[in-house]
Write a protein that holds these residues in place. Structure first.
Motif, PDB file in Angstrom:
ATOM      1  N   GLU A   6      73.794  56.939  22.615  1.00  0.00           N
ATOM      2  CA  GLU A   6      73.768  58.364  22.908  1.00  0.00           C
ATOM      3  C   GLU A   6      74.596  58.680  24.138  1.00  0.00           C
ATOM      4  O   GLU A   6      74.669  57.867  25.069  1.00  0.00           O
ATOM      5  N   SER A   7      75.183  59.874  24.156  1.00  0.00           N
ATOM      6  CA  SER A   7      75.932  60.323  25.327  1.00  0.00           C
ATOM      7  C   SER A   7      75.957  61.842  25.355  1.00  0.00           C
ATOM      8  O   SER A   7      75.620  62.497  24.358  1.00  0.00           O
ATOM      9  N   THR A  91      63.934  69.756  28.921  1.00  0.00           N
ATOM     10  CA  THR A  91      64.195  68.596  29.774  1.00  0.00           C
ATOM     11  C   THR A  91      63.500  67.365  29.222  1.00  0.00           C
ATOM     12  O   THR A  91      62.290  67.369  28.987  1.00  0.00           O
ATOM     13  N   ALA A  92      64.271  66.317  28.989  1.00  0.00           N
ATOM     14  CA  ALA A  92      63.749  65.089  28.399  1.00  0.00           C
ATOM     15  C   ALA A  92      64.876  64.071  28.300  1.00  0.00           C
ATOM     16  O   ALA A  92      66.046  64.401  28.539  1.00  0.00           O
ATOM     17  N   VAL A  93      64.514  62.860  27.954  1.00  0.00           N
ATOM     18  CA  VAL A  93      65.510  61.872  27.541  1.00  0.00           C
ATOM     19  C   VAL A  93      65.687  62.019  26.028  1.00  0.00           C
ATOM     20  O   VAL A  93      64.705  62.036  25.287  1.00  0.00           O
ATOM     21  N   GLY A 120      69.167  56.155  25.447  1.00  0.00           N
ATOM     22  CA  GLY A 120      68.978  57.595  25.536  1.00  0.00           C
ATOM     23  C   GLY A 120      69.923  58.236  26.527  1.00  0.00           C
ATOM     24  O   GLY A 120      70.664  57.559  27.252  1.00  0.00           O
ATOM     25  N   THR A 121      69.892  59.556  26.560  1.00  0.00           N
ATOM     26  CA  THR A 121      70.699  60.303  27.521  1.00  0.00           C
ATOM     27  C   THR A 121      69.829  61.410  28.113  1.00  0.00           C
ATOM     28  O   THR A 121      69.141  62.132  27.374  1.00  0.00           O
ATOM     29  N   GLN A 122      69.834  61.512  29.413  1.00  0.00           N
ATOM     30  CA  GLN A 122      68.952  62.452  30.106  1.00  0.00           C
ATOM     31  C   GLN A 122      69.523  63.864  30.041  1.00  0.00           C
ATOM     32  O   GLN A 122      70.698  64.088  30.362  1.00  0.00           O
ATOM     33  N   VAL A 123      68.676  64.798  29.676  1.00  0.00           N
ATOM     34  CA  VAL A 123      69.016  66.221  29.722  1.00  0.00           C
ATOM     35  C   VAL A 123      68.039  66.890  30.674  1.00  0.00           C
ATOM     36  O   VAL A 123      66.822  66.789  30.487  1.00  0.00           O
ATOM     37  N   THR A 124      68.578  67.543  31.679  1.00  0.00           N
ATOM     38  CA  THR A 124      67.750  68.249  32.644  1.00  0.00           C
ATOM     39  C   THR A 124      68.180  69.711  32.689  1.00  0.00           C
ATOM     40  O   THR A 124      69.359  70.002  32.932  1.00  0.00           O
ATOM     41  N   VAL A 125      67.240  70.588  32.432  1.00  0.00           N
ATOM     42  CA  VAL A 125      67.519  72.022  32.450  1.00  0.00           C
ATOM     43  C   VAL A 125      66.782  72.618  33.644  1.00  0.00           C
ATOM     44  O   VAL A 125      65.553  72.685  33.664  1.00  0.00           O
ATOM     45  N   SER A 126      67.555  73.015  34.622  1.00  0.00           N
ATOM     46  CA  SER A 126      66.953  73.498  35.859  1.00  0.00           C
ATOM     47  C   SER A 126      67.933  74.376  36.608  1.00  0.00           C
ATOM     48  O   SER A 126      69.149  74.166  36.550  1.00  0.00           O
ATOM     49  N   SER A 127      67.402  75.351  37.314  1.00  0.00           N
ATOM     50  CA  SER A 127      68.247  76.205  38.141  1.00  0.00           C
ATOM     51  C   SER A 127      68.303  75.662  39.560  1.00  0.00           C
ATOM     52  O   SER A 127      68.991  76.229  40.415  1.00  0.00           O
TER      53      SER A 127
END
Length: 127
Positions: A6-7, A91-93, A120-127
């Motif tokens: 994953e990427s 937000t998750a891996v 896995g690939t980390q996705v972070t959704v944050s302001s």
């Protein structure tokens, strides 16, 4: 040995977009359904979107329906997950997985896969 990589993850603001890629390593994706799963801290893997080997059938979890789009390019041995209108709860891996016999519904709902989970690939959704 079924191995996928994953990427494409990263940090994005709420409302933003990312495109994840799932590449096959050592085998051909053509005959496999591919699923995207995610795991938030302290939670189990959640099947969020799966696509059949031909690309003709797709499944989306209610949590991502209308925002995420799964697609595949068998010529490039790659499956994509376009994620739009991202929310902090996304937000998750994120992991992808392959299965050669499952329907897309069964694969996503029951977290079916051949082989182990990848990095896995980390996705972070944050302001």
């Amino acid at each position: 040995q079924v191995h996928v990589v994953e990427s494409g993850g990263g940090l994005v603001q709420p409302g933003g977009s990312l495109r994840l890629s799932c590449a096959a390593s050592g085998f051909t994706l053509d005959y496999y359904a591919i699923g995207w799963f995610r795991q938030a801290p302290g939670k189990e893997h959640e099947g969020i979107s799966c696509i059949s080997s031909s690309g003709g059938n797709t499944y989306y979890a209610d949590s991502v329906k209308g925002r995420f789009t799964i697609s595949r390019d068998n010529a490039k041995n790659t499956v994509y997950l376009q994620m739009n209108s991202l929310k902090p709860e996304d937000t998750a891996v994120y992991y992808c997985a392959a299965h050669d016999r499952a329907t897309v519904q069964a694969m996503c709902r029951n977290r079916l896969r051949r082989g182990d989970w990848g990095q896995g690939t980390q996705v972070t959704v944050s302001s």
